[in-house]
Design an enzyme around this catalytic site. Structure first.
Site, PDB file in Angstrom:
ATOM      1  N   ARG A  67       0.812  -1.225  -0.073  1.00 19.64           N
ATOM      2  CA  ARG A  67      -0.005   0.148   0.248  1.00 19.64           C
ATOM      3  C   ARG A  67       1.017   1.272   0.098  1.00 19.64           C
ATOM      4  O   ARG A  67       0.498   2.257  -0.508  1.00 19.64           O
ATOM      5  CB  ARG A  67      -0.829  -0.103   1.308  1.00 19.64           C
ATOM      6  CG  ARG A  67      -2.140   1.074   1.210  1.00 19.64           C
ATOM      7  CD  ARG A  67      -2.582   1.338   2.443  1.00 19.64           C
ATOM      8  NE  ARG A  67      -1.764   1.713   3.589  1.00 19.64           N
ATOM      9  CZ  ARG A  67      -1.669   1.212   4.764  1.00 19.64           C
ATOM     10  NH1 ARG A  67      -2.501   0.040   5.145  1.00 19.64           N
ATOM     11  NH2 ARG A  67      -0.868   1.709   5.869  1.00 19.64           N
ATOM     12  N   TYR A 120     -14.759  21.471 -10.467  1.00 18.63           N
ATOM     13  CA  TYR A 120     -14.989  20.067 -10.901  1.00 18.63           C
ATOM     14  C   TYR A 120     -16.411  19.729  -9.944  1.00 18.63           C
ATOM     15  O   TYR A 120     -16.157  19.977  -8.605  1.00 18.63           O
ATOM     16  CB  TYR A 120     -13.991  19.053 -10.992  1.00 18.63           C
ATOM     17  CG  TYR A 120     -14.563  17.734 -11.247  1.00 18.63           C
ATOM     18  CD1 TYR A 120     -14.740  17.149 -12.544  1.00 18.63           C
ATOM     19  CD2 TYR A 120     -14.322  16.673 -10.064  1.00 18.63           C
ATOM     20  CE1 TYR A 120     -15.227  16.055 -12.848  1.00 18.63           C
ATOM     21  CE2 TYR A 120     -14.590  15.383 -10.438  1.00 18.63           C
ATOM     22  CZ  TYR A 120     -15.168  15.010 -11.605  1.00 18.63           C
ATOM     23  OH  TYR A 120     -15.399  13.762 -11.947  1.00 18.63           O
ATOM     24  N   ASP A 192      -6.085  22.031  -9.773  1.00 20.63           N
ATOM     25  CA  ASP A 192      -6.686  20.896 -10.562  1.00 20.63           C
ATOM     26  C   ASP A 192      -5.906  21.230 -11.924  1.00 20.63           C
ATOM     27  O   ASP A 192      -6.506  22.214 -12.515  1.00 20.63           O
ATOM     28  CB  ASP A 192      -8.063  20.976 -10.646  1.00 20.63           C
ATOM     29  CG  ASP A 192      -8.506  19.657 -11.223  1.00 20.63           C
ATOM     30  OD1 ASP A 192      -7.875  19.183 -12.127  1.00 20.63           O
ATOM     31  OD2 ASP A 192      -9.489  19.170 -10.824  1.00 20.63           O
ATOM     32  N   LYS A 217      -7.820  11.044 -16.885  1.00 20.12           N
ATOM     33  CA  LYS A 217      -7.928  11.481 -18.225  1.00 20.12           C
ATOM     34  C   LYS A 217      -6.773  11.146 -19.220  1.00 20.12           C
ATOM     35  O   LYS A 217      -6.692  10.281 -19.605  1.00 20.12           O
ATOM     36  CB  LYS A 217      -8.459  12.962 -18.040  1.00 20.12           C
ATOM     37  CG  LYS A 217      -9.500  13.129 -16.855  1.00 20.12           C
ATOM     38  CD  LYS A 217     -10.669  12.636 -17.359  1.00 20.12           C
ATOM     39  CE  LYS A 217     -11.852  12.650 -16.240  1.00 20.12           C
ATOM     40  NZ  LYS A 217     -12.075  13.808 -15.249  1.00 20.12           N
TER      41      LYS A 217
END
Ligand SMILES: *Cc1c(COP(=O)(O)O)cnc(C)c1O
Length: 402
Positions: A67, A120, A192, A217
């Protein structure tokens, strides 16, 4: 000339730093650690074994637990850190979790955060629900506010969220002006940067402290994996790293592999998306049904001067406005589309179309109620085929408008 040092890191015999295309091609690979394999393999792992008690107690090997880092996550982190010019990068399972982790890493109960009205939509929901519930005061500001943000600052303001261009409406923010307006206090600017990618916009150089990407994206680039990245500067790296650890966030090794693979061709893909999207944007500007095109690289865009000053290129995604018409007209446009897919997200090789509804996610800027906004992502189909598909859709819309 590139040469590999013992630990597989890149060294350049030139004095100049390596250019981004070279970084995208070479970083995050350690063939000498993996039997010569060119690509870093998928490291599916929870347990990582230690050779002896001392190594365990000293934590003196590169990877300790699946992790908290493995070759797959490191390959992506290395590339993004170098491209953004930060101190370090952490990965999360999605762009949204990267944004919520970045925000919670700098905000505490009683603090105040200023969020761009063009954020967003799920980021906005996170601020309005979770952050508010945790006792953070959330206020929105006009993305075009620039240095005027100084009038909104309060003594307990601790973070400013910027997104440039803004989601759906594509306003460009004056990040250097916002950064100097915040003064010397402890106000973190979180950016962002999903739209432009670090190839075309460098928020840390313009005053941001933390940069977030929906790697889903453009980094992944093929619509088949979700990933978030968070890169912090020296000042905020420790608290970001700690918060990320405390939430137990990590990205699946298979998705890291796909992001690393996508990043290899990011410059080539962006180089193709940019002129293609611009050509469709210019064509739409001249379409009789189109009222305006919201693409910051167009000279007609109200923020074009800022865009030209701060960005070195543009992305695949933009919106355009047509006169508002009944739902049946919108359905005629969308349901007849042949090439453009109707769906969320963007950044893949295929073109996408989405109706924009701002009614739930703008509180400071007022959307034009006579307009219907449509957002498109331009992929790699033939441009004339895409224009034909859009033109036929707009004709169906006009016929159904009545
Ligand atoms: C898609 C998107 C996100 C969220 O990314 P997910 O991986 O879907 O969670 C965040 N910011 C922007 C600008 C986006 O377009």
């Amino acid at each position: 000339m590139l040469s590999k040092t013992k630990n597989g890191k890149m060294a350049s015999s030139k004095r100049n730093p390596l250019n981004r295309e070279t970084l995208l091609t070479h970083l995050g690979r350690r063939p000498d650690e993996q039997h010569g394999l060119v690509n870093t393999p998928v490291s599916r792992a929870s347990t990582i074994l230690f050779p002896d008690l001392e190594t365990l107690q000293e934590r003196s090997q590169p990877y300790l637990y699946g992790r908290t880092g493995n070759p797959s996550s490191r390959s992506v982190e290395e590339i993004v850190t170098a491209l953004e010019g930060g101190k370090g990068t952490r990965l999360t399972p999605s762009g949204l979790s990267a944004l919520s982790c970045a925000l919670t890493s700098v905000l505490s109960s009683g603090d105040d955060v200023l969020v761009t009205d063009s954020a967003y939509e799920p980021t906005r929901k996170f601020c309005d629900t979770f952050l508010t519930r945790m006792g953070v005061s959330v206020r929105y500001y006009d993305p075009r506010i620039g240095k005027g943000i100084s009038s909104l600052l309060k003594p307990h303001t601790r973070a400013i969220l910027v997104e440039s261009p803004g989601s759906l409406t594509f306003e460009i923010q004056d990040l250097p002006a916002i950064s100097s307006a915040r003064g010397q206090g402890d106000i973190a600017i979180i950016a962002d940067n999903t739209w432009a990618t670090p190839l075309f916009y460098k928020p840390l150089e313009l005053g941001a402290d933390i940069v977030v990407h929906a790697g889903t994206k453009m980094f992944v680039g093929h619509s088949d994996a979700s990933l978030g990245t968070i890169t912090a500067n020296e000042k905020y790296w420790h608290q970001l790293h700690e918060t990320h650890y405390q939430f137990g966030l990590c990205a699946a090794a298979d998705d890291c592999f796909l992001a690393a693979r996508g990043l290899r061709t990011l410059a080539i893909r962006m180089g193709e998306h940019r002129p293609r999207a611009l050509e469709v944007a210019r064509w739409l500007e001249n379409h009789e049904l189109v009222k305006r095109v919201l693409h910051p690289a167009l000279a007609t865009h109200p923020d074009h001067a800022l865009f030209a000053r701060d960005f070195s290129g543009s992305g695949s995604l933009f919106s355009f406005a047509i006169p508002r018409a009944p739902q049946a007209a919108l359905a005629a446009l969308f349901d007849g589309m042949n090439l453009f897919g109707i769906g969320y997200s963007w950044g893949g090789y295929e073109s996408l179309i989405l109706p924009v509804d701002l009614s739930e996610n703008r509180t400071v800027t007022a959307p034009d109620k006579d307009e219907q906004l449509i957002r498109i992502h331009i992929g790699f189909e033939d441009i004339e085929d895409l224009k034909d598909d859009l033109d036929a859709g707009l004709r169906r819309y006009r016929s159904a408008m009545g």
